[in-house]
Design an enzyme around this catalytic site. Structure first.
Site, PDB file in Angstrom:
ATOM      1  N   SER A 260      66.860  53.060  52.421  1.00 32.34           N
ATOM      2  CA  SER A 260      68.405  53.182  52.160  1.00 32.34           C
ATOM      3  C   SER A 260      68.767  52.804  53.326  1.00 32.34           C
ATOM      4  O   SER A 260      69.471  51.773  53.158  1.00 32.34           O
ATOM      5  CB  SER A 260      68.755  54.695  52.335  1.00 32.34           C
ATOM      6  OG  SER A 260      69.837  54.679  51.079  1.00 32.34           O
ATOM      7  N   HIS A 401      65.877  59.518  45.366  1.00 32.89           N
ATOM      8  CA  HIS A 401      66.032  59.143  46.606  1.00 32.89           C
ATOM      9  C   HIS A 401      65.421  59.624  47.526  1.00 32.89           C
ATOM     10  O   HIS A 401      66.271  60.880  47.902  1.00 32.89           O
ATOM     11  CB  HIS A 401      67.492  58.914  46.648  1.00 32.89           C
ATOM     12  CG  HIS A 401      68.400  58.481  47.859  1.00 32.89           C
ATOM     13  ND1 HIS A 401      67.923  57.090  47.903  1.00 32.89           N
ATOM     14  CD2 HIS A 401      68.590  58.681  48.992  1.00 32.89           C
ATOM     15  CE1 HIS A 401      68.511  55.877  48.894  1.00 32.89           C
ATOM     16  NE2 HIS A 401      68.924  57.033  49.502  1.00 32.89           N
TER      17      HIS A 401
END
Ligand code: GCU
Length: 425
Positions: A260, A401
């Site tokens: 990320s 995610h």
């Protein structure tokens, strides 16, 4: 009252598309992707075409790098600051005898102030000789990656932890660090909390390593001032400096893995520091692997608004103005060539624009080909769990995610391939 609650609930449901919250100005609609034209990575600013590695390295590559310095992440200072290492612990019998662990305190100083960080290292015991290493930051402190109570809290913990927040508890992010599997496959791992290098909260810059630089100016208005992503990237190179002092490290086999926001920083570190031989971005999205010009999922306007301390001020001019970008993120990946880059996405992470991440790898291909290496070889996205691995790599997995064992297993397959490690049972 009941009707009111019902309407509210319906509204809330309507606000979620495929698990992604609807946010004003954010599109998840492929048909709304603009008709963008990507800058050709092998065409110089004067219009000439690069046809040789020398032209790329001497002329075009510096131009591309300059875009990222001046327009996106800011300029990494040329000067450096002093750092010392102090071994805090060493356990040759960690993980049931399978690993040696070490914790090392880094002290960065300019003679007046000090910033501390702690590196946690696991080294596989079963390998003779030097070992390959994964370098990567963790988000919530070294203690969050394991249940082992001898693992110390990272120095930034007291600065940034949210009081009583479960995320910050010991072992809370263990799922992102499958140390057992990494060690069993013969890799070492070196991790540090990214907040130790630059606390990721507005107002804490004075606790960052960047505040120690002679050029630091808290009131700077320089458009190319380096910000958090630049500083995190710089910090991961300092981990490599430490690894260079260690006789157990195979310096030809250092990989960096970032998830990320740390995927963004890992790509930027890999673009600048050739000691990273494999560069891995996991779900890095906007400002990472994803093409900005697709304006799908998180976009520049949103990221510079919510995270004003990540990018240099010049990047703001491209908010709702991606068309004017003279570069795009495929060129960041191309800067890593001829070293290897691997990008991972997740189906449930539309915010990071999986297709834009995939296309970025694809469009970095011509630079790999210039070196006689292979790009992805296809611009059609693979199905989930069908990784493509050439000199570059890409996969998309099921789920959200996050960093999962599936991701790590593919990262290790890719490193095995390029570090020529025969797969063990
Ligand atoms: C937010 C941010 C992303 C970032 C992510 C993360 O979602 O918008 O750009 O990648 O946080 O770092 O987890």
């Amino acid at each position: 009252m009941r009707t009111y609650i019902l309407i509210l609930s319906l509204l809330l449901i309507a606000c979620i598309v495929k698990g992604q919250a609807i946010i004003e100005g954010i599109s998840y609609d492929e048909s709304k992707v603009p008709n963008y034209v990507l800058p050709d990575v092998l065409t110089c600013n004067d219009g000439s075409k690069v046809t040789t590695v020398t032209e790329w390295e001497k002329k075009r590559r510096p131009e591309v790098l300059e875009y990222f310095y001046s327009q996106e992440y800011g300029r990494t200072p040329k000067e450096t600051i002093a750092v010392t290492y102090e071994k805090l612990t060493e356990n040759p019998n960690d993980m049931g005898g399978r690993a040696t662990s070490k914790q090392v305190r880094f002290k960065f100083t300019n003679g007046k102030n000090v910033v501390e960080a702690i590196l946690l290292v696991y080294i596989p015991n079963k390998r003779k000789g030097k070992v390959p290493v994964f370098v990567g930051y963790n988000f919530k402190g070294n203690h969050s990656t394991t249940l082992d109570t001898t693992v110390l809290y990272s120095p930034s913990f007291s600065l940034v932890k949210a009081p009583d927040h479960p995320d910050w508890q010991r072992g809370n992010q263990m799922n992102r660090w499958c140390y057992d599997k990494i060690i069993d496959r013969g890799y070492a791992v070196a991790t540090m909390c990214y907040h130790d290098i630059f606390p990721d909260k507005l107002g804490l810059i004075k606790h960052s390593v960047s505040s120690l630089f002679p050029t630091y100016d808290p009131n700077s208005t320089a458009l190319d001032e380096w910000k958090a992503i630049g500083v995190w990237a710089w910090g991961s190179s300092r981990i490599v400096d430490y690894l260079e002092t260690q006789d157990w490290v195979d310096l030809e086999k250092i990989a960096i893995m970032g998830h990320s926001r740390q995927g963004k920083a890992a790509l930027w570190a890999g673009a600048q520091d050739t000691r990273f031989k494999v560069v891995i971005s996991n779900d890095s999205g906007c400002g990472g692997a994803a093409l900005s010009k697709r304006v799908y999922g998180e976009n520049i306007a949103r990221i510079v608004k919510i995270f004003p301390h990540w990018f240099c001020p010049a990047f703001e001019q491209y908010a709702d103005n991606e068309d004017k970008l003279p570069f795009d993120q495929h060129e960041l990946l191309a800067l890593i060539a001829p070293r290897h880059v691997y990008v991972a996405s997740a189906v449930g992470d539309l915010w990071a624009d999986p297709k834009g991440e995939f296309l970025s790898v694809y469009h970095a291909g011509p630079v790999y080909e210039l070196y006689g290496l292979s790009g992805l070889g296809t611009n059609i996205m693979p199905d989930i769990h069908q990784p493509i691995m050439t000199d570059v790599g890409y996969h998309i997995r099921a789920g959200e995610h996050d960093v999962t064992d599936y991701d790590w297993e593919r990262f290790m397959d890719f490193c095995d391939m390029h570090f020529k490690i025969v797969k063990r049972k």
